[in-house]
Design a protein around this motif. Structure first.
Motif, mmCIF file in Angstrom:
data_model
loop_
_atom_site.group_PDB
_atom_site.id
_atom_site.type_symbol
_atom_site.label_atom_id
_atom_site.label_comp_id
_atom_site.label_asym_id
_atom_site.label_seq_id
_atom_site.Cartn_x
_atom_site.Cartn_y
_atom_site.Cartn_z
ATOM 1 N N UNK A 19 24.047 56.860 48.428
ATOM 2 C CA UNK A 19 24.391 55.469 48.335
ATOM 3 C C UNK A 19 22.969 55.645 46.844
ATOM 4 N N UNK A 20 23.202 55.037 46.141
ATOM 5 C CA UNK A 20 21.705 54.120 44.837
ATOM 6 C C UNK A 20 21.055 55.708 44.854
ATOM 7 N N UNK A 21 19.874 55.150 44.455
ATOM 8 C CA UNK A 21 18.373 55.829 44.435
ATOM 9 C C UNK A 21 18.432 55.742 42.790
ATOM 10 N N UNK A 22 17.339 56.195 42.206
ATOM 11 C CA UNK A 22 16.399 55.862 40.835
ATOM 12 C C UNK A 22 17.969 56.593 39.565
ATOM 13 N N UNK A 23 18.254 54.936 39.459
ATOM 14 C CA UNK A 23 19.345 55.178 38.663
ATOM 15 C C UNK A 23 18.941 56.225 36.944
ATOM 16 N N UNK B 68 34.335 64.225 41.730
ATOM 17 C CA UNK B 68 34.027 64.655 42.705
ATOM 18 C C UNK B 68 32.291 64.420 43.199
ATOM 19 N N UNK B 69 31.868 63.800 42.288
ATOM 20 C CA UNK B 69 30.036 64.151 42.705
ATOM 21 C C UNK B 69 29.658 62.681 43.038
ATOM 22 N N UNK C 119 27.464 55.492 44.075
ATOM 23 C CA UNK C 119 27.846 56.697 45.716
ATOM 24 C C UNK C 119 27.909 58.584 44.761
ATOM 25 N N UNK C 120 26.864 59.227 45.659
ATOM 26 C CA UNK C 120 26.964 60.397 44.822
ATOM 27 C C UNK C 120 26.914 62.001 45.620
ATOM 28 N N UNK C 121 26.911 62.824 45.178
ATOM 29 C CA UNK C 121 26.283 63.706 46.497
ATOM 30 C C UNK C 121 24.910 64.806 45.560
ATOM 31 N N UNK C 122 24.340 63.430 44.806
ATOM 32 C CA UNK C 122 23.052 64.391 44.385
ATOM 33 C C UNK C 122 22.482 64.410 45.348
ATOM 34 N N UNK C 123 21.353 65.243 46.208
ATOM 35 C CA UNK C 123 20.292 65.401 46.753
ATOM 36 C C UNK C 123 19.202 65.045 46.663
ATOM 37 N N UNK C 124 18.747 65.902 44.874
ATOM 38 C CA UNK C 124 17.603 65.144 44.720
ATOM 39 C C UNK C 124 17.324 63.682 43.659
ATOM 40 N N UNK C 125 18.309 62.853 44.473
ATOM 41 C CA UNK C 125 18.009 61.801 43.832
ATOM 42 C C UNK C 125 16.633 60.654 44.340
ATOM 43 N N UNK C 126 15.885 60.244 44.080
ATOM 44 C CA UNK C 126 14.518 59.614 44.745
ATOM 45 C C UNK C 126 15.099 57.905 44.782
ATOM 46 N N UNK C 127 15.107 58.279 46.080
ATOM 47 C CA UNK C 127 15.384 56.754 46.639
ATOM 48 C C UNK C 127 16.760 56.469 47.176
ATOM 49 N N UNK C 128 17.124 57.857 47.056
ATOM 50 C CA UNK C 128 18.847 57.132 48.026
ATOM 51 C C UNK C 128 18.559 57.765 49.087
ATOM 52 N N UNK C 129 19.703 56.691 49.778
ATOM 53 C CA UNK C 129 20.481 56.338 51.259
ATOM 54 C C UNK C 129 20.780 57.397 51.340
ATOM 55 N N UNK C 130 20.597 58.287 52.126
ATOM 56 C CA UNK C 130 21.948 59.987 52.853
ATOM 57 C C UNK C 130 22.907 58.505 53.899
ATOM 58 N N UNK C 131 23.975 58.801 53.311
ATOM 59 C CA UNK C 131 25.424 57.951 54.073
ATOM 60 C C UNK C 131 25.686 59.117 54.908
#
Length: 197
Positions: free
Chosen positions: A110-114, A129-130, A92-104
């Protein structure tokens, strides 16, 4: 003594509907190893079912215990996301530019490009905190969660991402319940097993 309102001892859900991005706060006397005194973030909630991550149950493991690329970074904790898929890593993260992440919701993903997450960490960026890592998740069929709410197992609330990703989790359940005020604040001070008090 006759002025005591007995309703204060009756555990009741707060009649708020569950939805993605809200939290489930377990009722005070739930004596379940996984969900007792837990705060669960609903990362998905549809008519098909719900998926959540327990936010306040740290495991005695670190990320480098399960992913060897992090072998020299030994202080990234792992959390118990739930009893299902405990061999699967979620983040779970706050990084909005991660491809494939599911907005919660509320700026959480949630998740996205590991590989992008791994690169972010290996570049020495502070993740406090991120980003939070979990093994396993919590899941319910739609009717199952609705029934548990009707049975007063869960109280529903909303919390800021900064609160949910805060590493100070010791009092998260108590604080989340207490913020609802009134009888919920009183319940937050109840011992989980009153007979042991």
């Amino acid at each position: 003594m006759n002025n005591i309102n007995a309703d204060i001892f009756k555990i009741q859900s707060n009649n708020v509907l569950p939805s993605q991005g809200k939290i489930l706060i377990s009722e005070p006397f739930l004596c379940d190893e996984t969900f007792g005194r837990s705060v669960v973030l609903l990362v998905d909630h549809t008519n098909e079912g719900s998926m959540g991550l327990i936010m306040n149950k740290r495991l005695p493991l670190c990320l480098n215990d399960v992913i060897k690329e992090f072998n020299y970074i030994n202080d990234i904790p792992l959390y118990k996301g739930g009893p299902i898929g405990t061999d699967t890593l979620f983040y779970l993260h706050t990084l909005s530019d991660i491809n494939g992440a599911l907005p919660v919701g509320g700026g959480l993903y949630l998740n996205g490009d590991f590989n992008a997450i791994k690169k972010y960490i290996l570049q020495g960026n502070d993740i406090s905190g991120k980003i939070r890592f979990f093994l396993g998740y919590s899941g319910w069929e739609y009717e199952q969660l609705i029934q548990e709410i009707k049975d007063n197992t869960w109280i529903i609330a909303k919390e800021a991402p900064s609160y949910l990703l805060n590493e100070e989790i010791k009092d998260m359940w108590k604080d989340a319940l207490g913020k609802l005020g009134s009888k919920y604040e009183t319940w937050s001070r109840f011992p989980q097993i009153p007979s042991l008090n």
